[in-house]
Enzyme design. Structure first.
Site, PDB file in Angstrom:
ATOM      1  N   HIS A  49     -10.772  -4.890  10.534  1.00  0.00           N
ATOM      2  CA  HIS A  49     -11.390  -4.736   9.216  1.00  0.00           C
ATOM      3  C   HIS A  49     -12.719  -3.992   9.254  1.00  0.00           C
ATOM      4  CE1 HIS A  49      -8.303  -7.496   8.000  1.00  0.00           C
ATOM      5  NE2 HIS A  49      -8.791  -7.672   6.783  1.00  0.00           N
ATOM      6  N   GLU A  53       0.813  -1.224   0.000  1.00  0.00           N
ATOM      7  CA  GLU A  53       0.000   0.000   0.000  1.00  0.00           C
ATOM      8  C   GLU A  53       0.840   1.264   0.000  1.00  0.00           C
ATOM      9  OE1 GLU A  53      -0.863  -2.705   1.640  1.00  0.00           O
ATOM     10  OE2 GLU A  53      -2.934  -3.099   1.048  1.00  0.00           O
TER      11      GLU A  53
END
Ligand SMILES: Cc1ncc(C[n+]2csc(CCOP(=O)(O)OP(=O)(O)O)c2C)c(N)n1
Ligand SMILES: [Mg+2]
Lengths: 387, 338
Positions: free
Chosen positions: B129, B60
């Site tokens: 998450h 990322e």
């Protein structure tokens, strides 16, 4: 060598480009010569070109040296703020690397970048004015020492976050590749930077996508005070490229000619679509930044540093090869110092940015409901409009 | 107008912008061959090829930074970060680089970049998450953060984000992907930095963004039918810049506000809204500004606990009633919600 006139020195950076391109063939024809003592047996023309290149390198390195020393002085006089990291000891690496680039190639670097900006032909007055935080600075006083940037000269920063420039440089190479252009990107970093994730993510992506980029590690054997041995499990840093099947090499960064040759190989590789990792070893002659007394270095280590001073090494070479003499070098030094004084005077005379420009550079495009509130002001003015 | 899902609206807008401008390209994990974790980019690799739809390694920080650097040289990349949770790996590139490059270099380089990423919760994905951390980005001058709640707004804000010369974080939401709405056929970019009044009313101002703007509208409509309540609803649409005037003008009219948010309450987006109302409409308030937000725990997996941690419609309705009670507003005693 003739005593450099004031004017000659002022033309220093312009002269470099010409010399660089005229010497291209020389380097090819003398690739077998030893690193630091080129032999005079390769034909008169090649020798002359090499000689003039050595002199040019010397002039440029000396200019960077005196510029950096002046920065240290201005910093202690509080004319320069923030952090101030110098290229002292790295001048040969800087000029060798920059001479391998075309003016259209891009450079991304870190916070130790004054020398690179100078070698990219950016007006040293604008560089010094930036360090002084003035309107005539390359970034109008918004960046300071760590964040030099000049689009015209394709220096795309100056970054203060260790490793931050690596993904950005990789992305610039992606854009070049996307538009099928022929420029390359060079991205320099320190030895300590090879331990951050961005280094590994960037090399992996560049190799996967075959991007036109050269990563350069300036290995001065120290992070701030942490040695390579204490921070890097593989202290031969160029070997890290093997993990990405990327070609790499290491070169002695106290020898500008050797650096130039190695950088040419790296740049040619990148231009053909094969990214490259080049390690350049050199020695930081002073502290990490101006304020660092570097107490972590032993007296013996400091003593030994004099053997790695690239300017002293090159001066010795110029004299032993009879390309110059002590008096000429001293005259050059005097001229450079005079020029540096002018530059510092320019920076000091440049205006401080006006407070009315405080909100001009947050966004590139017009913004509805942007906040333009000074610290003490209420959110809403008397008319009820939001600030 | 065409009825379509939020997912379809984003997909179609990406596609039409790629057709319009060669420099628009997509980068992210699993967006090509796999067609995206949430299938936003389905079919685009096949249509545009791998130069314009780039599958990246799981990196990322690396690929977000690559997109920023490419944007500095004229591309208009749209990055997908699989969910906003993973943006934490890229936060240095977003906050220290994308947000700084224009200002730090005195306006010499623009970063026309879009980062698309969904927030969420309520899907039993557990603590790492299920976060809504858009606040981290909305906090930062130099970034723009937009958060559409309807398919039409998703289209209009995506058009605006891609055409904007600054880095824009485009917040999506897992719970909204399948919601449907009418989407205009023509391309009309939204103005980034403007909130929307999605329902006019006089009794109270209900404020939300992303999923909670959807919930706010739904509940206000419902209470209008069942309780004859006349609630004004504001969809913030943009978290930075923040349209403070729309909020304050509404509260000056209604004299009360309830803020709905899917992030944590302490220091959350609602705290900024409450402060804004306090600064701009202090004399008009008949009740304290009320906030309905996530319980302050790492999100549990167990359904019973997860449901308890997230703001429910019941929680919202209670907050509305309590606020109306505080200002002495009369309402039907037969409310089924009491
Ligand atoms: C991400 C990050 N961590 C820490 C720092 C503080 N810092 C500035 S320079 C430096 C050492 C970097 O060493 P190296 O990469 O070898 O470069 P050098 O300074 O030797 O040129 C550190 C730790 C920083 N600027 N950014
Ligand atoms: Mg170092």
């Amino acid at each position: 060598m003739p005593a450099a006139s004031h004017r000659e020195d002022a033309d220093l950076t312009t002269a470099k480009r010409t010399t660089t391109s005229s010497v291209a063939s020389t380097t090819k024809s003398t690739t077998t010569r030893s690193k630091s003592t080129p032999k005079k047996t390769k034909g008169a023309e090649a020798t002359t070109q090499l000689d003039s290149q050595l002199l040019d390198f010397y002039r440029e390195m000396l200019f960077i040296r005196r510029f950096e020393e002046r920065c240290a002085r201005s910093y202690t006089q509080a004319l320069i703020g923030g952090y101030c990291h110098l290229n002292l000891g790295e001048e040969a690496a800087v000029v060798g690397l920059m001479s391998a680039l075309e003016p259209t190639d891009y450079l991304f670097t870190n916070y130790r970048e004054h020398g690179y900006a100078i070698a990219r032909n950016i007006d040293p007055k604008a560089i010094m004015a930036e360090l002084y935080g003035r309107v005539d600075g390359v970034s109008k006083g918004w960046g300071g020492s760590m964040h030099l940037f000049d689009l015209d000269h394709r220096l795309l920063g100056g970054y203060g976050i260790v490793g931050g420039q690596l993904p950005l440089a990789t992305g610039a190479a992606l854009a070049i590749d996307y538009h099928r252009q022929s420029e390359v990107v060079m991205c320099t970093m320190g030895d300590g930077t090879t331990n951050i994730g961005a280094f590994h993510e960037s090399l992996n992506i560049a190799q996967l996508w075959k991007l036109p980029i050269v990563y350069v590690i300036i290995n001065n054997f120290l992070g701030m005070g942490t040695t390579v041995e204490r921070s890097s499990a593989e202290p031969h840093l160029y070997k890290r490229a093997a993990a990405y099947q990327m070609p790499s090499a290491v070169v002695d960064g106290t020898d500008a000619v050797a650096v130039l040759e190695a950088a040419r190989v790296a740049v040619a590789s990148a231009r053909s679509g094969q990214p490259y990792l080049l390690e350049v070893t050199c020695h930081r002659l002073r502290g990490h930044s101006v304020v660092d007394p570097a107490k972590y270095r032993s007296a013996q280590e400091v003593e030994e540093l004099t053997h790695f001073d690239p300017i002293q090494l090159l001066a010795d070479q110029l004299i032993s090869r009879q390309l110059s003499d002590a008096a000429s070098l001293e005259a050059l030094n005097t001229a450079v110092l005079a020029r540096i004084e002018e530059i510092a005077a320019f920076a000091e005379a440049s205006a401080h940015p006006d407070v009315s420009t405080l909100f001009d550079y947050t966004y590139a495009s017009p913004v509805v409901n942007d906040s333009r509130r000074l610290p003490g002001q209420a959110l809403f003015d008397e008319t009820g409009a939001a600030r | 107008m065409t009825l379509m899902s939020y997912r379809q609206a984003i997909h179609d807008t990406l596609r039409s912008e790629m057709l319009r401008d060669e420099n628009v390209m997509l980068l992210g994990e699993e967006i090509g061959v796999f067609e995206g974790s949430y299938k936003i980019t389905a079919g685009l690799l096949a249509e545009f090829g791998d130069k314009r739809v780039r599958d990246t390694p799981i990196a990322e920080e690396g690929f977000t930074g690559v997109a920023i650097g490419a944007a500095m040289l004229g591309l208009r990349p749209v990055v997908e970060i699989m969910t906003i949770n993973f943006s934490l790996i890229a936060i240095d590139q977003i906050v220290n680089h994308a947000a700084k490059i224009y200002g730090m270099f005195g306006g010499q380089a623009k970063v026309p970049l879009v980062i698309r990423t969904p927030g969420g919760g309520g899907q039993q994905l557990g603590a790492t998450h299920s976060q809504n951390i858009e606040l981290y980005y909305a906090f930062v001058p130099g970034l723009k953060v937009v958060a559409p709640s309807t398919p039409a707004d998703a289209k209009a804000l995506m058009l605006a984000a891609i055409r904007d010369d600054d880095p824009v974080l485009f917040l999506e939401n897992l719970a909204l992907y399948n919601t449907k709405g009418e989407v205009p056929a023509h391309d009309e970019p939204a103005v980034i930095g403007k909130a929307k009044i999605t329902r006019e009313g006089s009794h109270l101002t209900l404020i939300g963004y992303s999923r909670m703007a959807y919930v706010a509208k739904k509940i206000a409509d419902q209470l209008a039918d069942s309780e004859h309540l006349d609630i004004e609803v504001i969809d913030l649409c943009s978290l930075r810049p923040l349209d403070r005037e729309t909020i304050v003008n509404s509260v000056k009219k209604t004299h009360a506000a309830v803020m709905l948010e899917d992030d944590w309450l302490t220091y959350g987006i609602g705290a900024e809204i409450a402060a804004t109302i306090s600064d701009g409409a202090f004399d008009y308030l008949d009740a304290p500004v009320r906030r309905v937000a996530m319980a302050e725990v790492p999100m549990p997996y167990a359904k019973s606990l997860e449901s308890a941690a997230m703001p429910s419609e019941h929680d919202v309705i209670q907050a509305i009633y309590q606020t109306l009670d505080a200002i002495g507003h009369r309402r039907s005693k037969t409310s089924p919600h009491d």
